[in-house]
Scaffold this active site. Structure first.
Site, PDB file in Angstrom:
ATOM      1  N   ARG A  31      -6.913  45.377 -27.760  1.00 56.53           N
ATOM      2  CA  ARG A  31      -6.069  45.595 -28.938  1.00 56.53           C
ATOM      3  C   ARG A  31      -6.615  46.646 -29.918  1.00 56.53           C
ATOM      4  NH1 ARG A  31      -5.908  40.289 -31.706  1.00 56.53           N
ATOM      5  NH2 ARG A  31      -5.279  39.640 -29.630  1.00 56.53           N
ATOM      6  N   SER A  77      -5.555  40.854 -22.745  1.00 53.13           N
ATOM      7  CA  SER A  77      -4.968  40.002 -23.769  1.00 53.13           C
ATOM      8  C   SER A  77      -5.771  38.726 -23.982  1.00 53.13           C
ATOM      9  CB  SER A  77      -3.535  39.643 -23.364  1.00 53.13           C
ATOM     10  OG  SER A  77      -2.988  38.733 -24.291  1.00 53.13           O
ATOM     11  N   ASP A  96       0.307  48.022 -14.025  1.00 59.45           N
ATOM     12  CA  ASP A  96       1.477  48.783 -14.482  1.00 59.45           C
ATOM     13  C   ASP A  96       1.115  49.781 -15.583  1.00 59.45           C
ATOM     14  OD1 ASP A  96       0.978  46.808 -16.449  1.00 59.45           O
ATOM     15  OD2 ASP A  96       3.041  46.984 -17.166  1.00 59.45           O
ATOM     16  N   GLY A 106      -2.342  48.248 -21.903  1.00 59.43           N
ATOM     17  CA  GLY A 106      -3.452  47.809 -21.060  1.00 59.43           C
ATOM     18  C   GLY A 106      -4.804  47.771 -21.752  1.00 59.43           C
ATOM     19  N   ASN A 131      -4.305  36.277 -25.230  1.00 60.42           N
ATOM     20  CA  ASN A 131      -3.276  35.252 -25.039  1.00 60.42           C
ATOM     21  C   ASN A 131      -2.990  34.997 -23.570  1.00 60.42           C
ATOM     22  OD1 ASN A 131      -2.610  35.065 -27.934  1.00 60.42           O
ATOM     23  ND2 ASN A 131      -1.916  37.160 -27.656  1.00 60.42           N
ATOM     24  N   ASP A 170       0.444  41.299 -17.939  1.00 63.88           N
ATOM     25  CA  ASP A 170       1.650  41.757 -18.640  1.00 63.88           C
ATOM     26  C   ASP A 170       2.318  42.918 -17.910  1.00 63.88           C
ATOM     27  OD1 ASP A 170       1.336  40.053 -21.031  1.00 63.88           O
ATOM     28  OD2 ASP A 170      -0.472  41.233 -21.361  1.00 63.88           O
ATOM     29  N   ASP A 181      -3.054  42.541 -12.784  1.00 64.48           N
ATOM     30  CA  ASP A 181      -2.858  42.588 -14.225  1.00 64.48           C
ATOM     31  C   ASP A 181      -1.774  41.554 -14.568  1.00 64.48           C
ATOM     32  OD1 ASP A 181      -2.754  43.714 -16.921  1.00 64.48           O
ATOM     33  OD2 ASP A 181      -0.864  44.621 -16.297  1.00 64.48           O
TER      34      ASP A 181
HETATM   35 MG   LIG Z   1       0.075  45.549 -17.934  1.00 63.33          MG
END
Ligand SMILES: [Mg+2]
Length: 249
Positions: free
Chosen positions: A70, A145, A203, A67, A147, A19, A17
């Site tokens: 959006r 994401s 995470d 996770g 981004n 972020d 992952d």
């Molecule tokens: Mg994450």
């Protein structure tokens, strides 16, 4: 932890992952969500003469938002507060009172925060991924994401990953997001590796669940704050604060 040794005898690939695992951007996302929802909830409470209950990063963010794609995150959090809004369209402006409108506002806030910094990589992630690459393991990054590439470039880690599956793929291929396993399975497919011979690093609760459901050989929960109970309960085989905490071969 001895069962969690990562090396080429047991595994062909590591799938991470973005972020919160590779970059510090989980904090930036959490801040953008809080700013979005607090503003919205405060106005809503004022209009209906109700008490304003702010968005909580420790509970609301982890349980309903982290996770997920959006719009799913918006819908899931609103549902937890018994708030019903029309879904709207992805082209809704950021001030539209729809699920998509709120999601678009969150993205604008995130990009604004990102421009002020925060896309630093975690040194332990860079060190561990470099080591696994030297051992011949394949590497992929998976993120809901849109981004993702921008964050990888500003963190200067884009070259560490052979395959990227991100929010743009989700939209284009109409893949279901985490906690569904499809994004991770797609990464394994593109790398040409078997999920059972691949390690997932996550995470977020939704991501750990996705790794579990996808039948991956090992699901590593990354609890950078040391609070690993939630990730272990969600199905992580092992939880660590740093990627370099795992034994190697
Ligand atoms: Mg994450």
């Amino acid at each position: 932890l001895t069962d969690a040794a990562i090396g080429p005898s047991r595994f062909d690939a590591v799938i991470l992952d973005l972020d919160g695992v590779i970059t510090r951007t989980a904090v930036v996302h959490a801040r953008a969500w809080k700013s979005l929802f607090d503003d919205y909830l405060e106005r809503r409470a004022a209009q209906s003469n109700e008490t304003f209950v702010p968005f909580d990063i420790d509970s609301d963010y982890k349980l309903y938002v982290d996770g997920k794609p959006r719009y799913d995150g918006v819908a899931s959090f609103l549902e937890s507060r018994d708030i019903e809004l029309p879904r709207g369209e992805s082209t809704d402006p950021p001030d539209a009172e729809t699920v998509c409108g709120l999601g678009n506002r969150k993205n604008a806030l995130f990009v604004e925060l990102l421009e002020r910094g925060g896309a630093d990589p975690y040194p332990d992630a860079v060190e561990a991924v470099c080591r696994w690459r030297e051992q011949g393991l394949r590497t992929a990054v998976v993120s809901s994401s849109r981004n993702c590439q921008q964050v990888l470039i500003s963190a200067d880690v884009e070259d560490l990953f052979e395959v990227r599956v991100d929010g743009l793929d989700l939209e284009r291929d109409d893949l279901p997001g985490k906690p569904h396993p499809e994004m991770f399975l797609e990464a394994a497919r593109r790398l040409g590796v078997a999920p059972a011979r691949s390690v997932v690093f996550e995470d977020a609760v939704s991501g750990v669940e996705a790794g579990r459901r996808g039948g991956f050989g090992l699901v590593v929960g990354v609890a950078r704050d040391g609070e690993d109970d939630l990730l272990l309960r969600s199905g992580a085989d092992v939880a660590v604060a740093r990627l370099t905490d795992l034994p190697g071969e």
